[in-house]
Motif scaffolding. Structure first.
Motif, PDB file in Angstrom:
ATOM      1  N   ARG A 138       0.873  -1.104   0.270  1.00 19.63           N
ATOM      2  CA  ARG A 138      -0.164   0.209   0.488  1.00 19.63           C
ATOM      3  C   ARG A 138       0.882   1.142  -0.372  1.00 19.63           C
ATOM      4  NH1 ARG A 138      -2.513  -4.141   2.530  1.00 19.63           N
ATOM      5  NH2 ARG A 138      -4.640  -4.034   2.191  1.00 19.63           N
ATOM      6  N   LEU A 139       1.841   0.831   0.998  1.00 13.06           N
ATOM      7  CA  LEU A 139       2.752   1.876   0.943  1.00 13.06           C
ATOM      8  C   LEU A 139       3.744   2.335  -0.635  1.00 13.06           C
ATOM      9  CD1 LEU A 139       5.042   1.612   3.864  1.00 13.06           C
ATOM     10  CD2 LEU A 139       3.781   3.843   3.029  1.00 13.06           C
ATOM     11  N   ALA A 140       4.196   1.685  -1.064  1.00 12.98           N
ATOM     12  CA  ALA A 140       4.802   1.851  -2.697  1.00 12.98           C
ATOM     13  C   ALA A 140       4.045   0.913  -3.641  1.00 12.98           C
ATOM     14  CB  ALA A 140       6.334   1.627  -2.682  1.00 12.98           C
ATOM     15  N   PRO A 141       2.589   0.680  -4.429  1.00 11.29           N
ATOM     16  CA  PRO A 141       1.944  -0.202  -5.235  1.00 11.29           C
ATOM     17  C   PRO A 141       3.450  -0.613  -6.433  1.00 11.29           C
ATOM     18  CG  PRO A 141       0.898   1.437  -4.575  1.00 11.29           C
ATOM     19  CD  PRO A 141       1.733   1.312  -3.820  1.00 11.29           C
ATOM     20  N   HIS A 142       3.834  -0.405  -6.674  1.00 10.87           N
ATOM     21  CA  HIS A 142       4.905  -0.434  -8.375  1.00 10.87           C
ATOM     22  C   HIS A 142       5.898  -1.027  -7.642  1.00 10.87           C
ATOM     23  CE1 HIS A 142       1.382   0.680 -10.005  1.00 10.87           C
ATOM     24  NE2 HIS A 142       1.636   2.516 -10.101  1.00 10.87           N
ATOM     25  N   ASP A 143       6.547  -1.048  -6.252  1.00 12.49           N
ATOM     26  CA  ASP A 143       7.765  -1.344  -6.001  1.00 12.49           C
ATOM     27  C   ASP A 143       8.175  -1.237  -4.374  1.00 12.49           C
ATOM     28  OD1 ASP A 143      10.567  -2.210  -5.786  1.00 12.49           O
ATOM     29  OD2 ASP A 143      11.371  -0.135  -5.821  1.00 12.49           O
ATOM     30  N   PRO A 144       6.752  -2.867  -3.976  1.00 12.15           N
ATOM     31  CA  PRO A 144       6.406  -3.156  -2.547  1.00 12.15           C
ATOM     32  C   PRO A 144       7.697  -3.114  -1.421  1.00 12.15           C
ATOM     33  CG  PRO A 144       4.910  -4.453  -3.645  1.00 12.15           C
ATOM     34  CD  PRO A 144       6.414  -3.559  -4.569  1.00 12.15           C
ATOM     35  N   ARG A 145       9.025  -3.822  -2.469  1.00 11.46           N
ATOM     36  CA  ARG A 145      10.118  -4.614  -1.207  1.00 11.46           C
ATOM     37  C   ARG A 145      11.288  -3.040  -1.328  1.00 11.46           C
ATOM     38  NH1 ARG A 145      11.071  -9.152  -0.225  1.00 11.46           N
ATOM     39  NH2 ARG A 145      13.540  -9.294  -0.005  1.00 11.46           N
ATOM     40  N   SER A 146      10.661  -1.828  -1.776  1.00 10.75           N
ATOM     41  CA  SER A 146      11.508  -0.586  -1.565  1.00 10.75           C
ATOM     42  C   SER A 146      10.765  -0.332  -0.185  1.00 10.75           C
ATOM     43  CB  SER A 146      11.126   0.198  -2.763  1.00 10.75           C
ATOM     44  OG  SER A 146      10.063   0.475  -2.454  1.00 10.75           O
ATOM     45  N   ALA A 147       9.541  -0.516  -0.019  1.00  7.80           N
ATOM     46  CA  ALA A 147       8.842   0.378   1.564  1.00  7.80           C
ATOM     47  C   ALA A 147       8.745  -0.744   2.831  1.00  7.80           C
ATOM     48  CB  ALA A 147       7.708   0.739   0.798  1.00  7.80           C
ATOM     49  N   ARG A 148       9.150  -1.682   2.636  1.00  8.20           N
ATOM     50  CA  ARG A 148       9.128  -3.301   3.269  1.00  8.20           C
ATOM     51  C   ARG A 148      10.065  -2.786   4.468  1.00  8.20           C
ATOM     52  NH1 ARG A 148      11.176  -9.062   2.700  1.00  8.20           N
ATOM     53  NH2 ARG A 148       9.066 -10.095   3.385  1.00  8.20           N
ATOM     54  N   LEU A 149      10.907  -1.712   4.490  1.00 13.44           N
ATOM     55  CA  LEU A 149      12.090  -1.181   6.012  1.00 13.44           C
ATOM     56  C   LEU A 149      10.905  -0.120   6.594  1.00 13.44           C
ATOM     57  CD1 LEU A 149      15.521  -0.865   5.746  1.00 13.44           C
ATOM     58  CD2 LEU A 149      13.833  -3.068   7.022  1.00 13.44           C
ATOM     59  N   LYS A 150      10.731   0.667   6.001  1.00 11.60           N
ATOM     60  CA  LYS A 150       9.364   1.957   6.419  1.00 11.60           C
ATOM     61  C   LYS A 150       8.123   0.742   6.614  1.00 11.60           C
ATOM     62  CE  LYS A 150       7.004   5.394   5.426  1.00 11.60           C
ATOM     63  NZ  LYS A 150       7.356   6.971   3.873  1.00 11.60           N
ATOM     64  N   ALA A 151       7.669   0.296   6.155  1.00 12.76           N
ATOM     65  CA  ALA A 151       6.399  -0.687   6.779  1.00 12.76           C
ATOM     66  C   ALA A 151       6.815  -1.620   8.297  1.00 12.76           C
ATOM     67  CB  ALA A 151       6.345  -1.741   5.872  1.00 12.76           C
ATOM     68  N   LEU A 152       7.969  -2.144   7.850  1.00 14.10           N
ATOM     69  CA  LEU A 152       8.909  -2.496   8.988  1.00 14.10           C
ATOM     70  C   LEU A 152       8.648  -1.552  10.373  1.00 14.10           C
ATOM     71  CD1 LEU A 152       9.207  -5.546  10.788  1.00 14.10           C
ATOM     72  CD2 LEU A 152      11.658  -4.394  10.046  1.00 14.10           C
ATOM     73  N   GLY A 153       9.043  -0.333  10.035  1.00 15.25           N
ATOM     74  CA  GLY A 153       9.753   0.654  10.893  1.00 15.25           C
ATOM     75  C   GLY A 153       8.110   1.071  11.883  1.00 15.25           C
ATOM     76  N   LEU A 154       6.550   1.440  10.864  1.00 14.13           N
ATOM     77  CA  LEU A 154       5.597   1.474  11.275  1.00 14.13           C
ATOM     78  C   LEU A 154       4.525   0.393  12.001  1.00 14.13           C
ATOM     79  CD1 LEU A 154       2.934   2.887  10.864  1.00 14.13           C
ATOM     80  CD2 LEU A 154       2.428   1.844   8.564  1.00 14.13           C
ATOM     81  N   LEU A 155       4.716  -0.791  11.826  1.00 15.14           N
ATOM     82  CA  LEU A 155       4.689  -2.058  12.993  1.00 15.14           C
ATOM     83  C   LEU A 155       4.865  -1.586  13.800  1.00 15.14           C
ATOM     84  CD1 LEU A 155       2.978  -4.713  12.814  1.00 15.14           C
ATOM     85  CD2 LEU A 155       4.789  -5.227  12.261  1.00 15.14           C
ATOM     86  N   GLY A 156       6.433  -1.729  14.127  1.00 10.81           N
ATOM     87  CA  GLY A 156       7.479  -1.384  14.900  1.00 10.81           C
ATOM     88  C   GLY A 156       6.061  -0.121  16.187  1.00 10.81           C
ATOM     89  N   MET A 157       6.006   1.074  15.739  1.00 11.11           N
ATOM     90  CA  MET A 157       5.534   2.071  16.014  1.00 11.11           C
ATOM     91  C   MET A 157       4.440   2.050  16.952  1.00 11.11           C
ATOM     92  SD  MET A 157       3.833   5.337  15.719  1.00 11.11           S
ATOM     93  CE  MET A 157       3.155   5.548  13.608  1.00 11.11           C
ATOM     94  N   MET A 158       3.953   1.334  15.880  1.00  5.12           N
ATOM     95  CA  MET A 158       2.206   1.016  16.223  1.00  5.12           C
ATOM     96  C   MET A 158       2.232  -0.152  17.140  1.00  5.12           C
ATOM     97  SD  MET A 158       0.738   0.751  11.927  1.00  5.12           S
ATOM     98  CE  MET A 158      -0.997   0.104  12.757  1.00  5.12           C
ATOM     99  N   ALA A 159       2.684  -0.993  17.123  1.00  9.54           N
ATOM    100  CA  ALA A 159       2.882  -2.285  18.733  1.00  9.54           C
ATOM    101  C   ALA A 159       3.547  -1.206  19.450  1.00  9.54           C
ATOM    102  CB  ALA A 159       3.589  -3.257  18.627  1.00  9.54           C
ATOM    103  N   GLY A 160       4.200  -0.697  19.957  1.00  7.88           N
ATOM    104  CA  GLY A 160       4.777   0.028  20.680  1.00  7.88           C
ATOM    105  C   GLY A 160       4.005   1.196  21.513  1.00  7.88           C
ATOM    106  N   THR A 161       3.447   2.087  20.384  1.00 12.65           N
ATOM    107  CA  THR A 161       2.409   3.384  20.750  1.00 12.65           C
ATOM    108  C   THR A 161       1.074   2.314  22.111  1.00 12.65           C
ATOM    109  OG1 THR A 161       3.284   4.941  19.593  1.00 12.65           O
ATOM    110  CG2 THR A 161       1.037   4.707  20.372  1.00 12.65           C
ATOM    111  N   LEU A 162       0.659   1.210  21.177  1.00 11.98           N
ATOM    112  CA  LEU A 162      -0.339   0.905  21.522  1.00 11.98           C
ATOM    113  C   LEU A 162      -0.034  -0.613  22.838  1.00 11.98           C
ATOM    114  CD1 LEU A 162      -3.860  -0.585  21.420  1.00 11.98           C
ATOM    115  CD2 LEU A 162      -2.252  -2.860  20.223  1.00 11.98           C
TER     116      LEU A 162
END
Length: 194
Positions: A138-162
């Motif tokens: 969803r972050l980079a529909p044409h090249d999802p692998r390029s957004a994998r670390l950003k997505a991982l950071g997003l998951l970490g931020m979300m879990a920690g905040t919750l």
């Protein structure tokens, strides 16, 4: 009386599902085999007919919880940024925060998973990769692998905040943290988009 082969698989899945809920509520260390089996309506003595060890059940319950989170949330969200925003707003809801046993396995179990056996950590890793790949698509529909670390950071931020919101005794402060979590996650999505 002999049960059909499907009965054993259905019973095993019931144990895994109920164990996942209990583990999120009471933690891995706080959930004994007898309690996990009782939750599934079975006796502790039947445990080894289904699992080699508690660690085996924990790894399967973690995998099941991660799969369910993907199927029920990520796979159901709209494509693109709209889907990410939908997931973020759902994740940072008071209902999600207050319903630990029905909520996110990340926020409930990460600290214990980090100290668990390799099979449990691998089950978590495999499930987390599916989640972050859903974010990255969803972050980079044409090249999802390029957004994998950003997505991982997003998951970490979300879990920690919750996790932090769940730990706060001051409900107004906890609610404010959820709102700030939404703003932070949306800002993270927008970072580098120009």
């Amino acid at each position: 009386m002999r049960y059909p082969k499907e009965h054993k698989q259905q019973t095993r899945q019931r144990i895994i599902t109920t164990a996942g809920r209990r583990l999120k509520r009471d933690g891995i260390d706080g959930s004994g085999v007898a309690t996990l089996m009782k939750d599934a309506g079975l006796t502790g003595g039947t445990f080894y007919a289904y699992f080699a060890s508690k660690d085996d059940l924990v790894a399967m319950a973690v995998a099941d919880q991660m799969r369910a989170q993907h199927e029920n949330i990520v796979a159901q969200a709209a494509p693109g940024r709209a889907g990410l925003e939908q997931m973020i707003r759902w994740y940072f809801s008071t209902e999600q925060r207050d319903s630990i046993e029905d909520g996110c396995p990340n926020a409930a179990l990460l600290d214990e998973i980090g100290r668990s056996t390799h099979p449990t950590r691998q089950a978590y890793t495999d499930g987390a990769l599916v989640l972050i790949d859903g974010f990255a698509a969803r972050l980079a529909p044409h090249d999802p692998r390029s957004a994998r670390l950003k997505a991982l950071g997003l998951l970490g931020m979300m879990a920690g905040t919750l996790q932090l919101s769940r730990a706060l005794a001051d409900r107004r402060l906890a609610d404010g943290l959820l709102e700030q979590g939404i703003r932070n996650a949306l800002a993270m999505l927008d970072a580098g988009q120009n």
